[in-house]
Design an enzyme around this catalytic site. Structure first.
Site, PDB file in Angstrom:
ATOM      1  N   LYS A  19       0.848  -1.048   0.054  1.00 54.31           N
ATOM      2  CA  LYS A  19       0.024   0.015   0.078  1.00 54.31           C
ATOM      3  C   LYS A  19       0.839   1.154  -0.054  1.00 54.31           C
ATOM      4  O   LYS A  19       0.217   2.095  -0.497  1.00 54.31           O
ATOM      5  CB  LYS A  19      -1.091   0.071   1.095  1.00 54.31           C
ATOM      6  CG  LYS A  19      -0.706   0.428   2.448  1.00 54.31           C
ATOM      7  CD  LYS A  19      -1.511  -0.028   3.496  1.00 54.31           C
ATOM      8  CE  LYS A  19      -0.939  -0.223   4.786  1.00 54.31           C
ATOM      9  NZ  LYS A  19       0.159   0.977   5.562  1.00 54.31           N
ATOM     10  N   ARG A  94      -6.549   3.772  11.569  1.00 54.03           N
ATOM     11  CA  ARG A  94      -6.125   2.580  11.628  1.00 54.03           C
ATOM     12  C   ARG A  94      -7.208   1.726  12.729  1.00 54.03           C
ATOM     13  O   ARG A  94      -6.888   0.807  12.882  1.00 54.03           O
ATOM     14  CB  ARG A  94      -4.894   2.524  12.350  1.00 54.03           C
ATOM     15  CG  ARG A  94      -3.976   1.516  11.809  1.00 54.03           C
ATOM     16  CD  ARG A  94      -2.440   1.929  11.916  1.00 54.03           C
ATOM     17  NE  ARG A  94      -1.317   0.859  11.590  1.00 54.03           N
ATOM     18  CZ  ARG A  94      -0.486   1.120  10.682  1.00 54.03           C
ATOM     19  NH1 ARG A  94      -0.580   2.372  10.009  1.00 54.03           N
ATOM     20  NH2 ARG A  94       0.321   0.306  10.470  1.00 54.03           N
ATOM     21  N   ARG A 133      11.491  -7.281   3.061  1.00 54.22           N
ATOM     22  CA  ARG A 133      11.577  -5.831   2.983  1.00 54.22           C
ATOM     23  C   ARG A 133      12.727  -5.650   4.304  1.00 54.22           C
ATOM     24  O   ARG A 133      13.383  -4.887   4.403  1.00 54.22           O
ATOM     25  CB  ARG A 133      10.398  -5.119   3.468  1.00 54.22           C
ATOM     26  CG  ARG A 133      10.617  -3.775   3.512  1.00 54.22           C
ATOM     27  CD  ARG A 133       9.269  -2.948   3.514  1.00 54.22           C
ATOM     28  NE  ARG A 133       8.691  -3.150   4.842  1.00 54.22           N
ATOM     29  CZ  ARG A 133       7.075  -2.644   4.915  1.00 54.22           C
ATOM     30  NH1 ARG A 133       6.662  -2.152   3.997  1.00 54.22           N
ATOM     31  NH2 ARG A 133       6.705  -2.886   6.246  1.00 54.22           N
ATOM     32  N   ARG A 139      14.432  -2.433   8.374  1.00 52.74           N
ATOM     33  CA  ARG A 139      13.557  -1.678   9.355  1.00 52.74           C
ATOM     34  C   ARG A 139      13.361  -2.364  10.714  1.00 52.74           C
ATOM     35  O   ARG A 139      13.100  -3.791  10.732  1.00 52.74           O
ATOM     36  CB  ARG A 139      11.940  -1.678   8.672  1.00 52.74           C
ATOM     37  CG  ARG A 139      11.924  -0.398   7.774  1.00 52.74           C
ATOM     38  CD  ARG A 139      10.609  -0.349   7.130  1.00 52.74           C
ATOM     39  NE  ARG A 139       9.385  -0.591   8.185  1.00 52.74           N
ATOM     40  CZ  ARG A 139       8.081  -0.122   7.647  1.00 52.74           C
ATOM     41  NH1 ARG A 139       7.859   0.392   6.496  1.00 52.74           N
ATOM     42  NH2 ARG A 139       7.211  -0.545   8.550  1.00 52.74           N
ATOM     43  N   ARG A 150       2.189  -6.997  14.149  1.00 48.23           N
ATOM     44  CA  ARG A 150       1.226  -5.857  13.412  1.00 48.23           C
ATOM     45  C   ARG A 150       0.350  -6.634  12.624  1.00 48.23           C
ATOM     46  O   ARG A 150      -0.717  -5.857  12.485  1.00 48.23           O
ATOM     47  CB  ARG A 150       2.640  -5.142  12.554  1.00 48.23           C
ATOM     48  CG  ARG A 150       3.411  -4.481  13.327  1.00 48.23           C
ATOM     49  CD  ARG A 150       4.553  -3.974  12.568  1.00 48.23           C
ATOM     50  NE  ARG A 150       4.508  -3.253  11.706  1.00 48.23           N
ATOM     51  CZ  ARG A 150       4.937  -2.953  10.263  1.00 48.23           C
ATOM     52  NH1 ARG A 150       6.069  -4.199   9.885  1.00 48.23           N
ATOM     53  NH2 ARG A 150       4.931  -2.102   9.414  1.00 48.23           N
TER      54      ARG A 150
HETATM   55  P1  AMP Z   1       3.415   1.685   8.741  1.00 53.02           P
HETATM   56  O1  AMP Z   1       4.444   2.176   7.983  1.00 53.02           O
HETATM   57  O2  AMP Z   1       1.854   2.330   8.615  1.00 53.02           O
HETATM   58  O3  AMP Z   1       3.193   0.141   8.997  1.00 53.02           O
HETATM   59  O4  AMP Z   1       3.412   2.096  10.410  1.00 53.02           O
HETATM   60  C1  AMP Z   1       4.537   1.832  11.340  1.00 53.02           C
HETATM   61  C2  AMP Z   1       4.358   1.974  12.690  1.00 53.02           C
HETATM   62  O5  AMP Z   1       3.808   3.412  12.758  1.00 53.02           O
HETATM   63  C3  AMP Z   1       3.118   1.220  13.116  1.00 53.02           C
HETATM   64  O6  AMP Z   1       3.330  -0.006  13.501  1.00 53.02           O
HETATM   65  C4  AMP Z   1       2.650   2.029  14.188  1.00 53.02           C
HETATM   66  O7  AMP Z   1       3.563   1.786  15.468  1.00 53.02           O
HETATM   67  C5  AMP Z   1       2.856   3.417  13.993  1.00 53.02           C
HETATM   68  N1  AMP Z   1       1.619   3.944  13.044  1.00 53.02           N
HETATM   69  C6  AMP Z   1       1.458   4.377  11.814  1.00 53.02           C
HETATM   70  N2  AMP Z   1       0.203   4.824  11.401  1.00 53.02           N
HETATM   71  C7  AMP Z   1      -0.482   4.714  12.828  1.00 53.02           C
HETATM   72  C8  AMP Z   1      -1.702   5.005  13.134  1.00 53.02           C
HETATM   73  N3  AMP Z   1      -2.756   5.376  12.315  1.00 53.02           N
HETATM   74  N4  AMP Z   1      -2.055   4.907  14.562  1.00 53.02           N
HETATM   75  C9  AMP Z   1      -1.176   4.293  15.321  1.00 53.02           C
HETATM   76  N5  AMP Z   1       0.046   3.970  15.110  1.00 53.02           N
HETATM   77  C10 AMP Z   1       0.378   4.074  13.866  1.00 53.02           C
END
Ligand code: AMP
Length: 202
Positions: A19, A94, A133, A139, A150
């Protein structure tokens, strides 16, 4: 009253669905900024800012940052000049509570989401892509235990937001398996079928 004509999009999918990559491509095609809360948080951590210090441990554990803090960060970002003519959100909202926060904010501006792209990818495929990744990008939240956490949070907290948006008739489910070009073309076709032509963004 002038109603802003921009396109307001949200892309939703499990970690490893692609995404982020597709979000950037679609945002470019529609001439709107791609806003990824994960990217905002990672940049804050890298910069060692106050926000970064607040969220570092949470992100590394694969848990969610608080709704209040995340929604404040998004409101701030959506208030920037480049997001006035539309945007593509990636990774926010989220959970159901964040959906309410976003609704409230957009209603205050006489705006609403035009479409929600649901990128569907089988669980095994997501895990395989995340492991790759982890090797390529290093990461800290792509280790096996954190990936499992996650994905579990996605299924428990994030997948239910699709029900809310489906009830509004704005969800387009798109098959997320294929080449990057194929998937992007599927998304554009779904959005165009809603009358959200790329030229409409101009
Ligand atoms: P992502 O790259 O979208 O998977 O985000 C990486 C990390 O950022 C997540 O595992 C959360 O710890 C934090 N994060 C990103 N977006 C949100 C959100 N909308 N609400 C809470 N935590 C978030």
């Amino acid at each position: 009253m002038t109603v802003s004509e921009g396109t307001r999009l949200l892309i939703v999918g499990p970690q490893g669905s692609g995404k982020g990559t597709q979000g950037v491509r679609i945002a470019q095609a529609f001439g709107v900024p791609a806003i990824s809360t994960g990217d905002v948080f990672r940049a804050a951590v890298a910069a060692g800012s106050e926000l970064g210090n607040q969220v570092k441990a949470i992100i590394e554990g694969g848990d969610l940052v608080s709704d209040e803090l995340t929604s404040a960060v998004v409101r701030d970002r959506l208030s920037q000049p480049d997001a006035q003519g539309g945007f593509l959100l990636d990774g926010y909202p989220r959970n159901i509570n964040q959906v309410s926060h976003l609704d409230e904010f957009l209603e205050g501006r006489d705006e609403s989401l035009d479409a929600v792209i649901e990128l569907t990818v089988p669980r095994d495929e997501s895990i395989a892509r995340l492991s790759l990744r982890a090797k390529e990008q290093g990461r800290t939240d792509d280790t096996e235990a954190v990936i499992a956490n996650r994905l579990a949070i996605y299924e428990r907290e994030t997948a239910p937001i699709l029900g809310v948006y489906r009830a509004r008739g704005i969800v387009d489910a798109v098959d997320g398996v294929g080449s990057l070009d194929e998937i992007a073309a599927r998304i554009v076709a779904a959005l165009e079928a809603r009358g959200l032509g790329r030229s409409a963004a101009a």
